[in-house]
Design a protein around this motif. Structure first.
Motif, PDB file in Angstrom:
ATOM      1  N   ALA A  77       0.835  -1.205   0.000  1.00 57.16           N
ATOM      2  CA  ALA A  77       0.000   0.000   0.000  1.00 57.16           C
ATOM      3  C   ALA A  77       0.870   1.255   0.000  1.00 57.16           C
ATOM      4  O   ALA A  77       0.576   2.240  -0.698  1.00 57.16           O
ATOM      5  N   THR A  81       0.710   3.960  -3.208  1.00 53.78           N
ATOM      6  CA  THR A  81       0.212   5.329  -3.032  1.00 53.78           C
ATOM      7  C   THR A  81       1.297   6.361  -3.318  1.00 53.78           C
ATOM      8  O   THR A  81       1.048   7.378  -3.979  1.00 53.78           O
ATOM      9  N   SER A 101       1.872   6.959   5.734  1.00 57.07           N
ATOM     10  CA  SER A 101       1.986   5.502   5.661  1.00 57.07           C
ATOM     11  C   SER A 101       2.770   4.947   6.837  1.00 57.07           C
ATOM     12  O   SER A 101       2.393   3.927   7.430  1.00 57.07           O
ATOM     13  N   PHE A 240      -4.571   4.430   1.499  1.00 54.99           N
ATOM     14  CA  PHE A 240      -3.826   3.345   2.144  1.00 54.99           C
ATOM     15  C   PHE A 240      -4.762   2.186   2.470  1.00 54.99           C
ATOM     16  O   PHE A 240      -4.433   1.021   2.245  1.00 54.99           O
ATOM     17  N   ILE A 243      -6.043   0.208  -0.686  1.00 49.11           N
ATOM     18  CA  ILE A 243      -5.064  -0.735  -1.219  1.00 49.11           C
ATOM     19  C   ILE A 243      -4.577  -1.687  -0.132  1.00 49.11           C
ATOM     20  O   ILE A 243      -4.435  -2.890  -0.359  1.00 49.11           O
ATOM     21  N   GLY A 244      -4.335  -1.139   1.069  1.00 46.45           N
ATOM     22  CA  GLY A 244      -3.716  -1.923   2.133  1.00 46.45           C
ATOM     23  C   GLY A 244      -4.571  -3.058   2.654  1.00 46.45           C
ATOM     24  O   GLY A 244      -4.073  -4.169   2.866  1.00 46.45           O
ATOM     25  N   ASN A 381      -2.830  -4.763  -7.373  1.00 42.12           N
ATOM     26  CA  ASN A 381      -2.638  -3.881  -6.219  1.00 42.12           C
ATOM     27  C   ASN A 381      -2.241  -2.472  -6.628  1.00 42.12           C
ATOM     28  O   ASN A 381      -2.580  -1.501  -5.948  1.00 42.12           O
TER      29      ASN A 381
END
Length: 449
Positions: A77, A81, A101, A240, A243-244, A381
């Motif tokens: 992530a 980003t 992050s 974040f 995606i995370g 991703n």
């Protein structure tokens, strides 16, 4: 005074194959070093002459791999980003997203420790650990688990370096940790007579080195950090999470599948589990190039997506799949001819030796499809379709593992479990590649309308 390096989207120009090879090569060197010392760690423990110790490492590693996989998901992530912001040319935003992050990674890692500690014994028992083996595995986890934030932050910092295009410095992050482990492992295990505890303490020291070098690269070399204002932090947290969370779910699927294999193969005794523990360490070392490749193409795809270079997205995927094919064929050949040597090196006897040699000679070839799935997942991703990678990885780790290893064990014993582990990935690897190119066509079509 040294000038501050200029951060720019280096992957939006030049040969995509060259970028893929360079980033994969630097990533592979670091990963091979890390995985090699992990194998040496097991080798040292095996030389202590107690079968329960090797089995305990196998159970503990399976459990701790869940946490490592979460850290990998968080670093994915981070890379996605920040690389998009760099590719679009907004460096100020990239620095604030980098800081956001790291804050998020630290908070999530500490929370995981608090949630896991009370259930260690139950979780190890669920994996099949019993008696003295379970006690030793729990002891190892108790020592190592508090260092989880060091590992997660170290991986996040390495991800930031890759997002900036500095594959060489990202390599030094993992090389430094590997060097620390290589030096401290035999010192703590044998010279200090700490045995299994020594391996755990060496692990913690290596994670300290990992984070320290990462901090130097991000803060001192690239200055890829700026205190985020509230609006950017909220924006970064949303990106974040988008995606995370799927990336974490995707990566947790792999240890879930490994846990299923461990649980089934445990029915065949500690020797079979010890053999699987060797295979579990052999896989990341032998196929480090594939793991590095999946991490290498992330920032390349992210920067080109930010720059809207769809032609370069397609060529990056084709180059990555070609590299996967060549790499797997070479490694499979080497494993096959060295299978007996590998088994003897770990003093594997009986069932343990059988499963190790069987994997090397036959099952290792299935990593052509594993590698294809890794590449596809990295693309999903970084292209804004992380749920696709989640679905594919969980499909592989459930439908592609549980029935295959169960029936394989039922029909052919411990070797059948290993065969099932390899066969189950074929469909999901092929499906991932097909779906990935479909997504690329969809992205380009949406941009043109």
């Amino acid at each position: 005074m040294a000038s501050t390096p200029t951060i720019q989207g280096k992957f939006v120009h030049g040969s995509t194959m060259r970028h893929v090879i360079n980033m994969t090569a630097t990533g592979s060197i670091g990963l091979i070093a890390v995985f090699l010392v992990d194998v040496l760690n097991l080798l040292y423990i095996s030389q202590l002459g107690k079968a329960e110790l090797a089995a305990a490492i196998g159970y503990a590693s399976t459990l701790l791999f869940f946490h490592t996989s979460i850290g990998i998901g968080l670093s994915i992530a981070t890379t996605a980003t920040v690389s998009r912001a760099i590719g679009s040319g907004d460096i100020s935003l990239a620095k604030q997203l980098a800081a956001s992050s790291l804050f998020l990674i630290a908070g999530i890692s500490v929370s995981l420790i608090i949630l896991t500690y009370p259930f260690l014994a139950s979780l190890l028992q669920l994996l099949g650990a019993q008696g003295e083996t379970a006690r030793l595995a729990q002891r190892f986890c108790v020592i190592v688990l508090p260092s989880l934030p060091l590992l997660s932050l170290g991986m996040g910092l390495s991800g930031l370096l890759r997002a900036a295009g500095d594959g060489k410095l990202a390599m030094y992050v993992t090389l430094g940790a590997a060097a620390a482990t290589a030096i401290l492992d035999p010192l703590f295990i044998f010279s200090f007579g700490l045995g299994l505890d020594g391996a755990a303490y060496a692990n913690i020291c290596a994670r300290l080195v990992l984070m320290s070098i990462g901090c130097y690269g991000v803060f001192k070399v690239h200055h890829l950090y700026a205190r985020p204002d509230h609006a950017v932090f909220v924006r970064g947290a949303k990106a974040f999470a988008n995606i995370g969370i799927p990336a974490i779910l995707t990566n947790v699927a792999t240890p879930f599948g490994n846990a299923a294999v461990t649980s089934v193969i445990a029915k065949y005794g500690d020797q079979a589990v010890a053999g699987w523990a060797v295979i579990s360490r052999l896989i990341p070392m032998a196929f480090a190039g594939l793991f590095a490749l999946s991490g290498a193409i992330g920032p390349i795809l992210g920067q080109n997506l930010g720059a809207k270079r769809y032609d370069r997205l397609r060529s990056t995927m084709r180059d990555s799949l070609q590299l996967t094919l060549i790499y797997v064929l070479v490694v499979w050949f080497l494993l096959a001819i060295c299978s007996q040597l590998i088994a003897r090196a770990f003093d594997a006897q009986g069932v343990a030796a059988e499963v190790i040699t069987f994997f090397c000679m036959f099952v290792a070839g299935s990593f052509l499809f594993n590698g294809s799935l890794f590449v596809a997942n990295a693309a999903f991703n970084n292209l804004g379709y992380p749920l696709y990678s989640t679905a594919l990885n969980w499909g592989r780790s459930t439908l592609g593992v549980i029935p295959f290893v169960w029936f394989g064990g039922l029909w052919f014993g411990a070797r059948g479990v290993i065969a099932g582990y390899g066969l189950g990935v074929v469909f999901f690897g092929a499906a991932g590649v097909w779906l990935c190119f479909r997504v690329l066509r969809k992205l380009e079509a949406s941009e043109q309308t």
